[in-house]
Structure formats: C-alpha cells, structure tokens
Design an enzyme around this catalytic site. Structure first.
Site, PDB file in Angstrom:
ATOM      1  N   LYS A  34      14.362  -2.309  -0.492  1.00 26.10           N
ATOM      2  CA  LYS A  34      14.566  -3.260   0.607  1.00 26.10           C
ATOM      3  C   LYS A  34      13.212  -3.807   1.079  1.00 26.10           C
ATOM      4  O   LYS A  34      12.158  -3.291   0.663  1.00 26.10           O
ATOM      5  CB  LYS A  34      15.283  -2.551   1.768  1.00 26.10           C
ATOM      6  N   TYR A 251     -14.179 -11.197  18.841  1.00 28.15           N
ATOM      7  CA  TYR A 251     -13.565 -11.523  20.141  1.00 28.15           C
ATOM      8  C   TYR A 251     -13.710 -10.352  21.112  1.00 28.15           C
ATOM      9  O   TYR A 251     -13.465  -9.194  20.735  1.00 28.15           O
ATOM     10  CB  TYR A 251     -12.081 -11.833  19.968  1.00 28.15           C
TER      11      TYR A 251
END
Ligand SMILES: *Cc1c(COP(=O)(O)O)cnc(C)c1O
Length: 355
Positions: A34, A251
């Site tokens: 999956k 950042y």
C-alpha cells in the site's frame, strides 16, 4: 537537473522477503505494498517481490494496475470496497476484499458479480478501527459462507500492540476464542508480529515495513533484524559557506556558529519529504562520512556541518537516509517513525531501481 534521487534496491527487497520467510517458514507471505509500496513505487516493488505469495494494497486502482501489468497473485484490498460498483470491478479482476463491516456484507448479498470474490473477514481484536466485534464474528462468518457471491473466506485481524510491551496475548486469545468453531485459513501477522510473536504466524503473514528494511519496533534498529534498507535518499552539496563565530544558519537562525566553520548546503528539503522537524544535529552522511544537519530544514535545502570534512565540497554526495543513516534514526530525531518518512517521499524526487 537537481541532484536529489531515491535509489530503490530490488536486492534489498528480496533479501528482506527472505528474512520474512526465515521467521515464518510455514506461512504464506502477503507482501503489503500500500501507499505506493511504502513510497518505493508500486511497480518496482511488485516486480522485486514477485516471489511473494500475494499482495495487499488499499486502492482498487492499484490492484488493477498490478493485474494489467500481468501479476496473477492474489491481491487483497485492505479496506475492502467502498461501493457495489467497486465490488463488481474487483470480482471482474479477481481481486480479494477485506470485509470489516455489516454494510459490506449487505453489499455482497445484493450485488450481482461475474464470479464469487474471496473474502478476508476482519475481526476487531482491540485496535478499534476496522472489524467485527468478537461476539458478532461467527455470525458474520455464517452470513458470508451462505452468500453465493462469496468464494473462499480467510479469518483475519490486525494487532494494535504487537510492537509494544503489551504484546498480543490478549487480542490473540480473543481471536482464538471467537474463531474456534470456524475452519478457514488465518491471517494475523504484520511485521512486528512476524519478528516478535511466532505463535501468531498462522497461515498467512502480512509484512509491510520490514520488507522495506525499516524497523517495526521503535528502539530496535532494523539491522538487528538483519533487514536491509530498500531506499537510499541521496543528493549533493550545491553550495559551501564559511561562517564566522556568531553567524546563523537558515530560517530563524536556529543554529549559531561558535567558531569559524564550513557548512554544506544540500539540495533536499521538506518538499522532497525530508522532515522539517529534524532538529540540529540529525545524522547525515557526506562522502560516506557521518556528519550532522545544522539549522532549520527549509523547503528545498538543508545545511550540514563540514567542520571535520575538509575534502567535502560542491558535488559531494550526501546520504539523507539509506545504508549509512537508517531512516529510523532520522525519524526518531524528528518525532516520527520510518514508515511516515518513507511514505512521504515527494513525487518530485526521481526514483531509480539500482540493482
Ligand atoms: C499496513 C498493514 C500491514 C503491514 O504492517 P507493517 O507494520 O508495515 O508490517 C499488515 N496488515 C494490515 C491490515 C495493514 O493495514
């Protein structure tokens, strides 16, 4: 072209399948593929794991893709079908379905099918997501076995705590009690159960994460189970900066240099699937040498420490996870599990089957 790439190793997938068989020698193996083969690519994974006895996936479209590519294995839809229309299509392609709720039994009883479908009847043994309560399980079984649209029935459950100290004793006892009068094949074991609970291997096992070479048990490295990583996420250094004492990185200047130092800027960020929550100091490998990340991970880039790597430069190869840096190590540092990082690899990262 941006140098990031995910290498997928068929060899590692095949090795890990052998590890499954070593643990569960008497069980048939349903390879769980999956989520696009846990991020490794549905088709490359299915081809590499061609020796599995069956496949399990989530979406009907993935199951059909496998059929159209020529795979003749049993294929199971782990949440079953969501409409009568899907049920008809599943029957047409000989795709097996989980039945976990009364509404799916009603659907089977009221839909005309080309041929009977094989069903995995799911019991809720304590996870409390999908499945019939233990007390209703035998009745559900009787309804299915008297339904002409239903072919073979496999008895199934999924354990909530196979990887923790709680273990599976209680849910396994519940399952055994509720199924003692039923004569049908049994499917219980995910990766953690395969590795930790041999008493629950039963007729079918359903390995997912261990096939991809990550650990199902938090705190136990995959290598301790002899598993090999099937994905190596790698990129390159695309810029080098020399920092002075007091200079920040990225950042928010979450890392501040304590002395003059070199850092490398790596072409990999959270838009590639690298976790933004990876803190300063997360393990990374540059030219095969261990180093650590510095500063906040940004969308397209992250930075790493080159203080001890004087030869590292633009073009140096960086492993974000793979053979040197276990994906579980990056996951744990970031407050998640290897499963999530592998599944979240971004579509913009090119994949290559390397062996
Ligand atoms: C995803 C899944 C598995 C595989 O679990 P792993 O922990 O990855 O081995 C097995 N069974 C069911 C029902 C699943 O949904």
């Amino acid at each position: 072209m941006r140098p990031i790439q995910a290498n997928i190793s068929s060899h590692a997938l095949q090795h890990n399948l052998k590890v499954v068989r070593k643990h569960a020698a008497n069980a048939k193996v349903m390879a769980v593929i999956k989520a696009n083969g846990y991020g490794h690519g549905l088709m490359p994974v299915a081809h590499a794991l061609n020796q599995a006895d069956a496949f399990a996936t989530l979406n009907l479209s993935e199951a059909i893709e496998l059929r159209e590519a020529g795979f003749t294995h049993p294929i199971l839809l782990l949440e079953g079908v969501f409409s009568s229309e899907e049920l008809r299509i599943a029957a047409g392609f000989e795709i097996d379905v989980v039945v976990h709720h009364t509404h799916q039994i009603n659907m089977l009883q009221t839909t005309d099918l080309m041929r009977p479908v094989h069903v995995h009847l799911k019991m809720n043994s304590g996870m409390n997501r999908l499945g019939f309560p233990c007390k209703d399980y035998a009745t559900a079984y009787q309804h299915l076995s008297s339904c002409p649209q239903v072919g073979e029935i496999t008895l199934m459950t999924h354990f909530a705590t196979a990887d923790t100290a709680a273990g599976i004793q209680q849910p396994l006892a519940r399952f055994s009690e509720a199924t003692k009068t039923l004569d049908a094949p049994i499917s219980l074991a995910n990766s953690a159960t395969i590795l930790r609970h041999p008493a629950a291997h039963a007729d079918w096992v359903r390995p997912g994460i261990m096939l991809y070479g990550a650990s199902p048990v938090t705190g136990t490295p995959a290598a301790d189970f002899d598993l090999k990583p099937a994905m190596q996420l790698h990129s390159q250094i695309i810029a080098v900066q020399t920092l002075n004492k007091g200079d920040g990185v990225g950042y928010g200047a979450q890392f501040i240099a304590q002395q003059t130092m070199r850092i490398g800027v790596v072409a990999c960020g959270y838009a590639d699937g690298y976790p933004r929550h990876a803190p300063n100091g997360t393990l990374i490998a540059v030219d095969g040498q261990f180093s650590k990340t510095l500063g906040r991970v940004s969308m397209d880039m992250l930075c790493c420490d080159l203080s001890d790597l004087p030869d590292a430069d633009i073009g140096s190869k960086v492993e974000l996870w793979g053979n040197l840096v276990p994906v579980d190590t990056v996951a744990e540092a970031s407050g998640t599990i290897g499963y999530e990082l592998l599944c979240a690899i971004a579509p913009r990262v090119p994949m290559k089957v390397v062996d």
